[in-house]
Design a protein around this motif. Structure first.
Motif, PDB file in Angstrom:
ATOM      1  N   SER A  49     -33.455 -11.006   6.552  1.00 35.14           N
ATOM      2  CA  SER A  49     -32.777 -11.742   5.481  1.00 35.14           C
ATOM      3  C   SER A  49     -31.666 -10.930   4.834  1.00 35.14           C
ATOM      4  O   SER A  49     -30.864 -11.471   4.067  1.00 35.14           O
ATOM      5  CB  SER A  49     -33.800 -12.161   4.412  1.00 35.14           C
ATOM      6  OG  SER A  49     -34.435 -11.021   3.859  1.00 35.14           O
ATOM      7  N   VAL A  50     -31.594  -9.628   5.141  1.00 38.29           N
ATOM      8  CA  VAL A  50     -30.544  -8.785   4.589  1.00 38.29           C
ATOM      9  C   VAL A  50     -29.184  -9.322   5.033  1.00 38.29           C
ATOM     10  O   VAL A  50     -28.994  -9.697   6.185  1.00 38.29           O
ATOM     11  CB  VAL A  50     -30.711  -7.328   5.067  1.00 38.29           C
ATOM     12  CG1 VAL A  50     -29.577  -6.447   4.538  1.00 38.29           C
ATOM     13  CG2 VAL A  50     -32.056  -6.786   4.627  1.00 38.29           C
ATOM     14  N   GLU A  51     -28.234  -9.377   4.108  1.00 34.43           N
ATOM     15  CA  GLU A  51     -26.906  -9.890   4.426  1.00 34.43           C
ATOM     16  C   GLU A  51     -26.266  -9.064   5.540  1.00 34.43           C
ATOM     17  O   GLU A  51     -26.307  -7.833   5.525  1.00 34.43           O
ATOM     18  CB  GLU A  51     -26.022  -9.844   3.187  1.00 34.43           C
ATOM     19  CG  GLU A  51     -24.630 -10.425   3.417  1.00 34.43           C
ATOM     20  CD  GLU A  51     -23.745 -10.307   2.187  1.00 34.43           C
ATOM     21  OE1 GLU A  51     -22.579 -10.695   2.277  1.00 34.43           O
ATOM     22  OE2 GLU A  51     -24.228  -9.815   1.154  1.00 34.43           O
ATOM     23  N   ASP A  52     -25.686  -9.767   6.499  1.00 32.45           N
ATOM     24  CA  ASP A  52     -25.084  -9.106   7.654  1.00 32.45           C
ATOM     25  C   ASP A  52     -23.624  -8.766   7.343  1.00 32.45           C
ATOM     26  O   ASP A  52     -22.699  -9.446   7.782  1.00 32.45           O
ATOM     27  CB  ASP A  52     -25.194 -10.015   8.877  1.00 32.45           C
ATOM     28  CG  ASP A  52     -24.754  -9.312  10.150  1.00 32.45           C
ATOM     29  OD1 ASP A  52     -24.589  -8.080  10.125  1.00 32.45           O
ATOM     30  OD2 ASP A  52     -24.569 -10.003  11.164  1.00 32.45           O
ATOM     31  N   ARG A  53     -23.415  -7.696   6.573  1.00 31.62           N
ATOM     32  CA  ARG A  53     -22.055  -7.241   6.242  1.00 31.62           C
ATOM     33  C   ARG A  53     -21.635  -6.212   7.283  1.00 31.62           C
ATOM     34  O   ARG A  53     -22.201  -5.135   7.342  1.00 31.62           O
ATOM     35  CB  ARG A  53     -22.010  -6.651   4.828  1.00 31.62           C
ATOM     36  CG  ARG A  53     -22.226  -7.675   3.727  1.00 31.62           C
ATOM     37  CD  ARG A  53     -22.094  -7.048   2.350  1.00 31.62           C
ATOM     38  NE  ARG A  53     -23.194  -6.130   2.064  1.00 31.62           N
ATOM     39  CZ  ARG A  53     -23.099  -4.804   2.072  1.00 31.62           C
ATOM     40  NH1 ARG A  53     -21.959  -4.214   2.373  1.00 31.62           N
ATOM     41  NH2 ARG A  53     -24.151  -4.043   1.785  1.00 31.62           N
ATOM     42  N   ARG A  54     -20.643  -6.543   8.075  1.00 31.76           N
ATOM     43  CA  ARG A  54     -20.223  -5.644   9.146  1.00 31.76           C
ATOM     44  C   ARG A  54     -19.012  -4.819   8.719  1.00 31.76           C
ATOM     45  O   ARG A  54     -18.203  -5.258   7.906  1.00 31.76           O
ATOM     46  CB  ARG A  54     -19.933  -6.445  10.408  1.00 31.76           C
ATOM     47  CG  ARG A  54     -21.179  -7.203  10.852  1.00 31.76           C
ATOM     48  CD  ARG A  54     -21.143  -7.676  12.261  1.00 31.76           C
ATOM     49  NE  ARG A  54     -22.423  -8.301  12.591  1.00 31.76           N
ATOM     50  CZ  ARG A  54     -22.767  -8.716  13.786  1.00 31.76           C
ATOM     51  NH1 ARG A  54     -21.925  -8.568  14.811  1.00 31.76           N
ATOM     52  NH2 ARG A  54     -23.947  -9.269  13.997  1.00 31.76           N
TER      53      ARG A  54
END
Length: 204
Positions: A11-16
């Motif tokens: 659920s952690v935001e997928d910030r690339r």
């Protein structure tokens, strides 16, 4: 929370974001994410393993090497760069980790990396070398099951190199592996910065 260890879709935001790192003597421009283990760079354990590869058994040219728990791909990419004739199989439960490793293999210019989920691994896959910073925090029963599964895939000539923190049970794990794998020597082949590299040797 170490959600990345055991969740297919965390659920952690997928910030690339871009990640510049040196692997196997190559300066690489890769991509990473906050949603995977040690997303902002090499974790200490993996760095120790990659720095001390000269102290583990040399994998056979043309064989199969598995990176178990690949994350964004540092072990798999290093293996692919050092051993271009080997088939490198990168395995992770996290779909985000698998996406990153596949993209980073492309960015690194290596074409010998195959990225799989545990469910996609062929039942008959035989392994010549296993390199891993195993997911210690999944708990002892799950870790033991995982390691028995993968060491059970080793060919008789195959070997495994595992990096484990001393304070996370490296020494008891080495003893346990030795008890579970008759015919294979389990040894601590290197120690640095609070980490042990455990090697499971070929069948005697």
């Amino acid at each position: 929370m170490d959600e990345h260890y055991f969740t297919a879709s965390p659920s952690v935001e997928d910030r690339r974001f871009p990640l510049r790192v040196r692997l196997a003597g190559h300066d690489l421009d890769l991509v990473s994410s906050s949603a995977v283990f040690s997303g902002h760079g090499l974790d200490k354990a993996t760095a120790v393993l990659l720095d001390r590869l000269d102290e583990v058994a040399e994998p056979p040219s043309g064989g199969t090497l598995v990176d178990l728990g690949c994350g964004w791909g540092p072990i798999a990419l290093t293996a692919a760069l050092l051993h271009p004739r080997m088939q490198v199989v990168a395995v992770d439960v996290s779909e985000r980790a698998r996406e990153l490793t596949a993209e980073n293999a492309h960015r690194a210019g290596v074409d010998n990396v195959q990225v799989l989920s545990p469910e996609e691994v062929p039942e008959d896959l035989a392994v010549d070398a296993l390199w891993s910073n195993p997911p210690i925090r999944i708990g002892k029963p799950a870790l033991h099951e995982l390691l028995l599964e993968w060491t059970g895939r080793l060919r008789p000539t195959g070997t495994a190199a595992l990096v484990v923190g001393k304070n996370l049970g490296a020494d008891p794990l080495a003893r346990w592996l030795g008890e579970q794998l008759p015919g294979r020597r389990v040894a601590k082949v290197a120690s640095a910065k609070g980490f042990r590299i455990l090697e499971v040797g070929a069948v005697d």
